[in-house]
Design a protein around this motif. Structure first.
Motif, PDB file in Angstrom:
ATOM      1  N   SER A 105      -6.810  -2.165  -0.427  1.00  0.00           N
ATOM      2  CA  SER A 105      -7.323  -0.920  -0.999  1.00  0.00           C
ATOM      3  C   SER A 105      -8.177  -0.085  -0.062  1.00  0.00           C
ATOM      4  O   SER A 105      -8.412   1.093  -0.348  1.00  0.00           O
ATOM      5  N   ARG A 106      -8.670  -0.652   1.029  1.00  0.00           N
ATOM      6  CA  ARG A 106      -9.522   0.125   1.928  1.00  0.00           C
ATOM      7  C   ARG A 106      -8.663   0.992   2.858  1.00  0.00           C
ATOM      8  O   ARG A 106      -7.599   0.569   3.300  1.00  0.00           O
ATOM      9  N   TYR A 107      -9.173   2.168   3.165  1.00  0.00           N
ATOM     10  CA  TYR A 107      -8.413   3.118   3.990  1.00  0.00           C
ATOM     11  C   TYR A 107      -8.001   2.489   5.309  1.00  0.00           C
ATOM     12  O   TYR A 107      -6.837   2.603   5.722  1.00  0.00           O
ATOM     13  N   ARG A 108      -8.908   1.825   5.995  1.00  0.00           N
ATOM     14  CA  ARG A 108      -8.588   1.314   7.324  1.00  0.00           C
ATOM     15  C   ARG A 108      -7.486   0.251   7.267  1.00  0.00           C
ATOM     16  O   ARG A 108      -6.665   0.150   8.184  1.00  0.00           O
ATOM     17  N   ASP A 109      -7.431  -0.518   6.187  1.00  0.00           N
ATOM     18  CA  ASP A 109      -6.384  -1.534   6.055  1.00  0.00           C
ATOM     19  C   ASP A 109      -5.042  -0.906   5.704  1.00  0.00           C
ATOM     20  O   ASP A 109      -4.003  -1.289   6.249  1.00  0.00           O
ATOM     21  N   VAL A 110      -5.049   0.046   4.778  1.00  0.00           N
ATOM     22  CA  VAL A 110      -3.807   0.711   4.399  1.00  0.00           C
ATOM     23  C   VAL A 110      -3.238   1.485   5.586  1.00  0.00           C
ATOM     24  O   VAL A 110      -2.027   1.440   5.855  1.00  0.00           O
ATOM     25  N   ALA A 111      -4.092   2.183   6.322  1.00  0.00           N
ATOM     26  CA  ALA A 111      -3.636   2.920   7.500  1.00  0.00           C
ATOM     27  C   ALA A 111      -3.023   1.972   8.534  1.00  0.00           C
ATOM     28  O   ALA A 111      -1.987   2.277   9.147  1.00  0.00           O
ATOM     29  N   ARG A 112      -3.630   0.808   8.731  1.00  0.00           N
ATOM     30  CA  ARG A 112      -3.063  -0.180   9.663  1.00  0.00           C
ATOM     31  C   ARG A 112      -1.686  -0.636   9.201  1.00  0.00           C
ATOM     32  O   ARG A 112      -0.756  -0.767  10.002  1.00  0.00           O
ATOM     33  N   ALA A 113      -1.551  -0.884   7.903  1.00  0.00           N
ATOM     34  CA  ALA A 113      -0.278  -1.371   7.374  1.00  0.00           C
ATOM     35  C   ALA A 113       0.841  -0.349   7.562  1.00  0.00           C
ATOM     36  O   ALA A 113       2.012  -0.713   7.699  1.00  0.00           O
ATOM     37  N   PHE A 114       0.496   0.928   7.575  1.00  0.00           N
ATOM     38  CA  PHE A 114       1.498   1.970   7.775  1.00  0.00           C
ATOM     39  C   PHE A 114       1.785   2.226   9.255  1.00  0.00           C
ATOM     40  O   PHE A 114       2.900   2.613   9.612  1.00  0.00           O
ATOM     41  N   LYS A 115       0.789   2.024  10.102  1.00  0.00           N
ATOM     42  CA  LYS A 115       0.929   2.418  11.500  1.00  0.00           C
ATOM     43  C   LYS A 115       1.349   1.289  12.436  1.00  0.00           C
ATOM     44  O   LYS A 115       2.097   1.520  13.388  1.00  0.00           O
ATOM     45  N   ARG A 152      -4.435  13.759  -1.587  1.00  0.00           N
ATOM     46  CA  ARG A 152      -5.524  12.822  -1.324  1.00  0.00           C
ATOM     47  C   ARG A 152      -6.139  12.306  -2.622  1.00  0.00           C
ATOM     48  O   ARG A 152      -6.285  11.099  -2.835  1.00  0.00           O
ATOM     49  N   LEU A 153      -6.503  13.219  -3.515  1.00  0.00           N
ATOM     50  CA  LEU A 153      -7.274  12.857  -4.707  1.00  0.00           C
ATOM     51  C   LEU A 153      -6.418  12.228  -5.799  1.00  0.00           C
ATOM     52  O   LEU A 153      -6.799  11.214  -6.393  1.00  0.00           O
ATOM     53  N   THR A 154      -5.280  12.824  -6.083  1.00  0.00           N
ATOM     54  CA  THR A 154      -4.399  12.357  -7.168  1.00  0.00           C
ATOM     55  C   THR A 154      -2.969  12.290  -6.656  1.00  0.00           C
ATOM     56  O   THR A 154      -2.123  13.096  -7.050  1.00  0.00           O
ATOM     57  N   PRO A 155      -2.664  11.366  -5.758  1.00  0.00           N
ATOM     58  CA  PRO A 155      -1.339  11.323  -5.133  1.00  0.00           C
ATOM     59  C   PRO A 155      -0.241  10.991  -6.139  1.00  0.00           C
ATOM     60  O   PRO A 155      -0.469  10.252  -7.098  1.00  0.00           O
ATOM     61  N   PRO A 156       0.961  11.521  -5.938  1.00  0.00           N
ATOM     62  CA  PRO A 156       2.075  11.197  -6.834  1.00  0.00           C
ATOM     63  C   PRO A 156       2.444   9.715  -6.795  1.00  0.00           C
ATOM     64  O   PRO A 156       2.754   9.115  -7.815  1.00  0.00           O
ATOM     65  N   VAL A 157       2.436   9.128  -5.591  1.00  0.00           N
ATOM     66  CA  VAL A 157       2.757   7.712  -5.417  1.00  0.00           C
ATOM     67  C   VAL A 157       1.462   6.967  -5.109  1.00  0.00           C
ATOM     68  O   VAL A 157       0.744   7.332  -4.183  1.00  0.00           O
ATOM     69  N   HIS A 158       1.166   5.931  -5.890  1.00  0.00           N
ATOM     70  CA  HIS A 158      -0.096   5.218  -5.737  1.00  0.00           C
ATOM     71  C   HIS A 158       0.026   3.934  -4.942  1.00  0.00           C
ATOM     72  O   HIS A 158      -0.996   3.375  -4.539  1.00  0.00           O
ATOM     73  N   MET A 159       1.234   3.446  -4.727  1.00  0.00           N
ATOM     74  CA  MET A 159       1.357   2.203  -3.953  1.00  0.00           C
ATOM     75  C   MET A 159       2.681   2.152  -3.209  1.00  0.00           C
ATOM     76  O   MET A 159       3.716   2.590  -3.708  1.00  0.00           O
ATOM     77  N   ILE A 160       2.613   1.661  -1.975  1.00  0.00           N
ATOM     78  CA  ILE A 160       3.778   1.432  -1.128  1.00  0.00           C
ATOM     79  C   ILE A 160       3.627   0.038  -0.539  1.00  0.00           C
ATOM     80  O   ILE A 160       2.519  -0.390  -0.211  1.00  0.00           O
ATOM     81  N   MET A 161       4.744  -0.668  -0.377  1.00  0.00           N
ATOM     82  CA  MET A 161       4.680  -2.048   0.102  1.00  0.00           C
ATOM     83  C   MET A 161       5.117  -2.170   1.550  1.00  0.00           C
ATOM     84  O   MET A 161       5.911  -1.378   2.039  1.00  0.00           O
ATOM     85  N   ARG A 162       4.569  -3.172   2.214  1.00  0.00           N
ATOM     86  CA  ARG A 162       4.941  -3.532   3.574  1.00  0.00           C
ATOM     87  C   ARG A 162       4.970  -5.056   3.687  1.00  0.00           C
ATOM     88  O   ARG A 162       4.487  -5.759   2.806  1.00  0.00           O
ATOM     89  N   VAL A 221       2.781  -6.956   1.089  1.00  0.00           N
ATOM     90  CA  VAL A 221       1.468  -6.320   0.973  1.00  0.00           C
ATOM     91  C   VAL A 221       1.627  -5.033   0.164  1.00  0.00           C
ATOM     92  O   VAL A 221       2.405  -4.157   0.537  1.00  0.00           O
ATOM     93  N   THR A 222       0.919  -4.939  -0.952  1.00  0.00           N
ATOM     94  CA  THR A 222       0.924  -3.719  -1.758  1.00  0.00           C
ATOM     95  C   THR A 222      -0.234  -2.838  -1.301  1.00  0.00           C
ATOM     96  O   THR A 222      -1.402  -3.193  -1.468  1.00  0.00           O
ATOM     97  N   CYS A 223       0.098  -1.722  -0.691  1.00  0.00           N
ATOM     98  CA  CYS A 223      -0.891  -0.802  -0.123  1.00  0.00           C
ATOM     99  C   CYS A 223      -1.252   0.240  -1.176  1.00  0.00           C
ATOM    100  O   CYS A 223      -0.394   1.037  -1.577  1.00  0.00           O
ATOM    101  N   LEU A 224      -2.496   0.257  -1.603  1.00  0.00           N
ATOM    102  CA  LEU A 224      -2.929   1.169  -2.661  1.00  0.00           C
ATOM    103  C   LEU A 224      -3.351   2.510  -2.065  1.00  0.00           C
ATOM    104  O   LEU A 224      -4.493   2.707  -1.654  1.00  0.00           O
ATOM    105  N   ILE A 225      -2.395   3.427  -2.038  1.00  0.00           N
ATOM    106  CA  ILE A 225      -2.640   4.774  -1.527  1.00  0.00           C
ATOM    107  C   ILE A 225      -3.752   5.462  -2.318  1.00  0.00           C
ATOM    108  O   ILE A 225      -4.635   6.113  -1.754  1.00  0.00           O
TER     109      ILE A 225
END
Length: 404
Positions: free
Chosen positions: A43-53, A273-283, A302-306
């Motif tokens: 759920s933290r930004y730095r972890d989700v960003a890592r999972a995407f990048k 940012r505030l109310t995204p259409p998609v709330h989770m993406i997996m990796r 890993v379920t990434c909570l956008i």
């Protein structure tokens, strides 16, 4: 890391208010093993960003998540295969092709839907506009009959339900699989015809595009059309609804956007940012990875909570407030792989249709504001959001004064 008090992403309480749960997760449970979905939740930004990048996080999860209903798409591909096949379709979603071929299609479809309700002074923007607009645009971009708009809307609804079926409802699963077969039977003969007699539409572009002797196969073209139907439909549908909801709930910002349409991309980016259409993406990591709160083992999902990452106070000031003038949201990169929000993912699997979505939002919101003055919530207050995997109001009833 398993904790008894960690929020459950499949609970009714979470569905009612995920944002409060996101705060608890970020602060106290940044890494949760969620048994019902067999995934780690971050759920933290730095972890989700890592999972995407980071390359260690693969998209192998899409083999079970997407392939049963779409077939094999560019989302399942990695390395050279991914970059080549992505580039075969990417040109249609940016630059000259987007501006010259498809902007008129977008404008025409939006105007037609608005003409259906503008004189009445009231509208359910979800039912009468948002759910129809992007699907109609996609069907027309592909060069398919406008008489099939309703058919594609049914297919879109069934596929999206399949993908959002985190609880594993068997009827929903079977409906999605039937839809895959129906869409394949519909599209494959048309793909063969377009290969023989191409035109200027998106389907013809995909049928004839070639890089270093490589083309997309018929099945890959069909799979991309299926993916486009859902990814392009669901995100744009819910984004339009949420942008309008956020603006009407903030009259000063609505007034600013009405007076200066160049602010629409900022309103869209802040909504993402505030109310995204998609709330989770997996990796799925190929190796063991250390994240906040512990270790994710190789091969685990890993379920990434956008929705949580985009409200992380370590990334944004006053993150729960809607502000189209927000200084810590990088608008210059908001629709690129280098964005500093996570709504379109990041890095190599950044959403290929992001600029198409932005174009649809710019045209659609501008036309809506030009047609509707003195916009108010019919029921007096903003409607609640619904959904877990994707999220937006199910209905957005507005009252307005038609413009001359």
């Amino acid at each position: 890391m398993t904790t008894a008090t960690a929020p459950d992403i499949l609970s009714a309480e979470f569905a009612r208010d995920p944002y409060s749960a996101y705060q608890v997760m970020r602060e106290s449970h940044p890494l949760i093993w969620h048994e019902p979905t067999s995934s780690y939740v971050i759920s933290r930004y730095r972890d989700v960003a890592r999972a995407f990048k980071e390359p260690v996080f693969t998209s192998r999860n899409y083999e079970w998540q997407l392939e049963p209903v779409h077939g094999r798409t560019i989302l399942q591909m990695e390395g050279r295969e991914h970059s080549t096949k992505r580039n075969l379709v990417a040109s249609a979603f940016r630059g000259k092709d987007l501006a010259e071929k498809f902007v008129p299609v977008i404008a025409r479809n939006s105007a037609s839907l608005i003409d259906g309700f503008r004189a009445s002074g009231s509208v359910d923007l979800v039912a009468d506009y948002a759910t129809k607009f992007p699907i109609n645009v996609i069907v027309d971009m592909l060069g398919l009959p406008t008489s099939d708009h309703a058919l594609f809307h049914r297919w879109y609804t069934a596929i999206m339900a399949f993908l959002a079926n985190l609880a594993g409802d068997e009827e929903v699963t079977q409906a999605g699989l039937r839809t895959k077969a129906e869409l394949e039977a519909y599209l494959l003969p048309i793909i063969a015809e377009r290969q023989a007699n191409p035109g200027g539409n998106l389907l013809s572009i995909m049928c004839t595009a070639e890089i270093d002797g490589v083309r997309m196969t018929d099945q890959e073209i069909k799979a991309f059309c299926s993916l486009l139907l859902v990814a392009g439909g669901e995100t744009t549908d819910k984004a339009i609804t949420s942008v309008m909801r956020n603006l009407v709930a903030h009259p000063d910002q609505l007034r600013a956007v009405r007076e200066d349409h160049s602010l629409i991309p900022a309103a869209f980016a802040e909504t993402l940012r505030l109310t995204p259409p998609v709330h989770m993406i997996m990796r799925q990591p190929a190796e063991d990875v250390e994240l906040s709160g512990g270790t994710v083992e190789a091969g685990r999902t890993v379920t990434c909570l956008i929705g949580a990452a985009n409200r992380d106070p370590e990334q944004y000031t006053d993150p729960d407030t809607f502000d189209i003038h927000r200084p810590d949201l990088d608008l210059s990169r908001a629709y690129t792989a280098g964005a500093n929000h996570t709504a379109f993912a990041l890095g190599r699997h950044f959403c290929v249709g992001a600029l198409l979505a932005r174009t649809e939002l710019e045209i659609g919101i501008a036309q809506l504001l030009d047609a509707m003055d003195d916009i108010r919530f019919t029921d007096g207050s903003p409607p609640p959001e619904h959904g877990v995997f994707t999220r937006a109001p199910q209905s957005l009833r507005l009252t307005f004064t038609p413009t001359a």
